[in-house]
Design an enzyme around this catalytic site. Structure first.
Site, PDB file in Angstrom:
ATOM      1  N   ALA A 252      46.221  37.040  44.430  1.00 33.76           N
ATOM      2  CA  ALA A 252      45.029  37.802  44.800  1.00 33.76           C
ATOM      3  C   ALA A 252      44.362  38.285  43.519  1.00 33.76           C
ATOM      4  CB  ALA A 252      45.422  38.972  45.691  1.00 33.76           C
TER       5      ALA A 252
ATOM      6  N   GLY B 106      49.648  35.609  46.100  1.00 32.44           N
ATOM      7  CA  GLY B 106      48.864  34.991  47.174  1.00 32.44           C
ATOM      8  C   GLY B 106      48.685  33.493  46.981  1.00 32.44           C
TER       9      GLY B 106
ATOM     10  N   GLU C  81      54.516  40.121  42.723  1.00 32.43           N
ATOM     11  CA  GLU C  81      53.853  41.357  43.155  1.00 32.43           C
ATOM     12  C   GLU C  81      54.606  42.614  42.724  1.00 32.43           C
ATOM     13  OE1 GLU C  81      54.217  38.649  45.024  1.00 32.43           O
ATOM     14  OE2 GLU C  81      52.482  38.354  46.344  1.00 32.43           O
TER      15      GLU C  81
ATOM     16  N   GLU D 202      51.689  32.001  48.415  1.00 31.27           N
ATOM     17  CA  GLU D 202      51.590  32.166  49.869  1.00 31.27           C
ATOM     18  C   GLU D 202      50.602  31.167  50.472  1.00 31.27           C
ATOM     19  OE1 GLU D 202      50.834  36.371  49.347  1.00 31.27           O
ATOM     20  OE2 GLU D 202      52.702  36.857  50.401  1.00 31.27           O
TER      21      GLU D 202
HETATM   22  N1  CO8 Z   1      43.774  38.418  39.359  1.00 27.49           N
HETATM   23  C1  CO8 Z   1      42.730  38.566  38.515  1.00 27.49           C
HETATM   24  N2  CO8 Z   1      42.662  37.964  37.321  1.00 27.49           N
HETATM   25  C2  CO8 Z   1      43.692  37.169  36.953  1.00 27.49           C
HETATM   26  C3  CO8 Z   1      44.824  36.986  37.775  1.00 27.49           C
HETATM   27  C4  CO8 Z   1      44.833  37.638  39.038  1.00 27.49           C
HETATM   28  N3  CO8 Z   1      45.834  37.490  39.906  1.00 27.49           N
HETATM   29  N4  CO8 Z   1      45.689  36.171  37.139  1.00 27.49           N
HETATM   30  C5  CO8 Z   1      45.127  35.860  35.968  1.00 27.49           C
HETATM   31  N5  CO8 Z   1      43.924  36.460  35.843  1.00 27.49           N
HETATM   32  C6  CO8 Z   1      42.984  36.375  34.716  1.00 27.49           C
HETATM   33  C7  CO8 Z   1      43.471  37.163  33.541  1.00 27.49           C
HETATM   34  O1  CO8 Z   1      43.118  38.525  33.690  1.00 27.49           O
HETATM   35  C8  CO8 Z   1      42.753  36.494  32.407  1.00 27.49           C
HETATM   36  O2  CO8 Z   1      41.425  36.948  32.389  1.00 27.49           O
HETATM   37  P1  CO8 Z   1      40.767  37.415  30.989  1.00 27.49           P
HETATM   38  O3  CO8 Z   1      40.656  36.133  30.208  1.00 27.49           O
HETATM   39  O4  CO8 Z   1      39.442  37.967  31.413  1.00 27.49           O
HETATM   40  O5  CO8 Z   1      41.689  38.382  30.385  1.00 27.49           O
HETATM   41  C9  CO8 Z   1      42.706  35.029  32.837  1.00 27.49           C
HETATM   42  O6  CO8 Z   1      42.936  35.041  34.245  1.00 27.49           O
HETATM   43  C10 CO8 Z   1      43.782  34.183  32.195  1.00 27.49           C
HETATM   44  O7  CO8 Z   1      45.030  34.795  32.467  1.00 27.49           O
HETATM   45  P2  CO8 Z   1      46.122  35.076  31.325  1.00 27.49           P
HETATM   46  O8  CO8 Z   1      45.457  35.283  30.013  1.00 27.49           O
HETATM   47  O9  CO8 Z   1      47.012  36.147  31.837  1.00 27.49           O
HETATM   48  O10 CO8 Z   1      46.871  33.662  31.326  1.00 27.49           O
HETATM   49  P3  CO8 Z   1      48.367  33.387  30.836  1.00 27.49           P
HETATM   50  O11 CO8 Z   1      48.488  31.905  30.790  1.00 27.49           O
HETATM   51  O12 CO8 Z   1      48.681  34.166  29.619  1.00 27.49           O
HETATM   52  O13 CO8 Z   1      49.312  33.963  31.998  1.00 27.49           O
HETATM   53  C11 CO8 Z   1      50.002  34.287  34.269  1.00 27.49           C
HETATM   54  C12 CO8 Z   1      49.348  33.359  33.249  1.00 27.49           C
HETATM   55  C13 CO8 Z   1      51.489  34.474  33.924  1.00 27.49           C
HETATM   56  C14 CO8 Z   1      49.879  33.615  35.653  1.00 27.49           C
HETATM   57  C15 CO8 Z   1      49.295  35.642  34.274  1.00 27.49           C
HETATM   58  O14 CO8 Z   1      47.892  35.433  34.346  1.00 27.49           O
HETATM   59  C16 CO8 Z   1      49.685  36.555  35.395  1.00 27.49           C
HETATM   60  O15 CO8 Z   1      50.744  37.135  35.378  1.00 27.49           O
HETATM   61  N6  CO8 Z   1      48.789  36.732  36.381  1.00 27.49           N
HETATM   62  C17 CO8 Z   1      48.980  37.636  37.487  1.00 27.49           C
HETATM   63  C18 CO8 Z   1      49.974  37.075  38.444  1.00 27.49           C
HETATM   64  C19 CO8 Z   1      50.215  38.046  39.577  1.00 27.49           C
HETATM   65  O16 CO8 Z   1      50.666  39.154  39.417  1.00 27.49           O
HETATM   66  N7  CO8 Z   1      49.914  37.576  40.821  1.00 27.49           N
HETATM   67  C20 CO8 Z   1      50.128  38.361  42.004  1.00 27.49           C
HETATM   68  C21 CO8 Z   1      48.935  39.157  42.328  1.00 27.49           C
HETATM   69  S1  CO8 Z   1      49.186  40.221  43.694  1.00 27.49           S
HETATM   70  C22 CO8 Z   1      48.990  39.218  45.021  1.00 27.49           C
HETATM   71  O17 CO8 Z   1      48.770  38.042  44.926  1.00 27.49           O
HETATM   72  C23 CO8 Z   1      49.085  39.888  46.337  1.00 27.49           C
HETATM   73  C24 CO8 Z   1      48.661  38.934  47.424  1.00 27.49           C
HETATM   74  C25 CO8 Z   1      48.337  39.719  48.630  1.00 27.49           C
HETATM   75  C26 CO8 Z   1      47.736  38.808  49.663  1.00 27.49           C
HETATM   76  C27 CO8 Z   1      47.724  39.442  50.972  1.00 27.49           C
HETATM   77  C28 CO8 Z   1      46.397  40.010  51.309  1.00 27.49           C
HETATM   78  C29 CO8 Z   1      46.546  41.287  51.976  1.00 27.49           C
END
Ligand code: CO8
Length: 259
Positions: free
Chosen positions: A68, A110, A133, A113
């Site tokens: 998400a 997500g 998460e 999922e």
């Molecule tokens: N949301 C928003 N932006 C994101 C997300 C995300 N989930 N993931 C990555 N980005 C953005 C980063 O902020 C970054 O943006 P910017 O260049 O502006 O800083 C860009 O994407 C590139 O990301 P990274 O620089 O972090 O890339 P890396 O290769 O270093 O890392 C990772 C990759 C490990 C995947 C890392 O990006 C990461 O940890 N991302 C978040 C993963 C995460 O926590 N996902 C779970 C989110 S919570 C969720 O999904 C709940 C679902 C609920 C659904 C049910 C509905 C009710």
């Protein structure tokens, strides 16, 4: 195009495979409300399109979807979640036709999922699956605790959900989360080929078969076997089963009419 966050096309030799590409690569295809609404719409359109046999969903760039959209979620409140529509796009995902997730990279939160919502997951060797998460103070909210447990069992699911650590493509294959792992460069063509192979069968029989397998996740063995028996019987009412058997006996390819 009517879409801002996804790219939608039809592919395959008979143009009967739908393709949805998540297209926010700059944020690793983070599933914003806008993107999810478009996925729901595109899936519903393919589902209602008589020319489509199956749909493939994949991500542009190095992620399938990294979850998400966290930046969008920071503004959300408990009250808003309870009374609002945040979950409704995930809940509205609906496909009676087969959906194949071609997971090209990160499938986190997500994103994992969404992949698990699909009927078949084919993974690139670069794919990574995780429910991270917990690291941001959440738990999975769109099926992660349920579908992952059914796919890979309690112990591994607990480890992934409680630590937030991810698994790679090989491990995902070993534990049955994905049907197979393929080289990154052939991921999309393999997924489309799978859609085409499904498309050579009767659409009505494919829908019945999918419903039967889906029933196994919802019910006891006894009820599931009973559901299967009923659905098996219904296949005898189709013209396509008459054609399929006749074609076998006559040693020719079947001409299914989807009736
Ligand atoms: N949301 C928003 N932006 C994101 C997300 C995300 N989930 N993931 C990555 N980005 C953005 C980063 O902020 C970054 O943006 P910017 O260049 O502006 O800083 C860009 O994407 C590139 O990301 P990274 O620089 O972090 O890339 P890396 O290769 O270093 O890392 C990772 C990759 C490990 C995947 C890392 O990006 C990461 O940890 N991302 C978040 C993963 C995460 O926590 N996902 C779970 C989110 S919570 C969720 O999904 C709940 C679902 C609920 C659904 C049910 C509905 C009710």
């Amino acid at each position: 195009s009517q879409y801002q966050f996804i790219a939608v096309s039809t592919v395959g030799e008979r143009s009967n495979v739908g393709l949805i590409r998540l297209n926010r690569p700059q944020v690793l295809n983070a599933l914003s409300s806008g993107l999810m609404a478009e996925v729901v719409q595109a899936l519903a359109d393919f589902d209602g399109n008589g020319g489509i046999a199956a749909t493939v969903i994949t991500g542009e760039g190095k992620a399938f979807a990294a979850g998400a959209d966290i930046k969008e979620m920071t503004a959300r409140s408990f009250a808003g979640l309870v009374t609002g529509k945040f979950r409704s796009n995930f809940a509205a995902l609906q496909s009676t036709k087969p959906l194949i997730a071609a997971v090209n990279g990160y499938a986190f939160g997500g994103g994992c999922e969404l992949a698990m919502y699909a009927d078949i997951i084919i993974a690139s060797e670069r794919a990574k699956f995780g429910q991270p998460e917990i690291k941001i103070g959440l738990i999975p909210g769109a099926g992660g605790t349920q579908r992952l447990t059914k796919a890979i069992g309690k112990s591994r699911t607990m480890e992934m959900v409680l630590t937030g650590d991810s698994i790679g493509a090989q491990e995902a294959e070993k534990c049955g989360l994905v049907s197979r792992v393929v080289p990154a460069e052939s991921l999309l063509s393999e997924a489309i080929k799978t859609g085409e192979a499904i498309g050579r069968n009767s659409k009505i029989t494919v829908a019945i078969a999918k419903a039967a397998v889906d029933a196994s996740l919802e019910t006891t063995l006894r009820q599931g076997l009973s559901t299967e028996a009923r659905l098996f019987q219904t296949t005898f009412a189709t013209k396509d089963r008459v054609e399929g058997m006749a074609a076998f006996v006559e040693k020719r390819a079947p001409q299914f009419s989807d009736e």
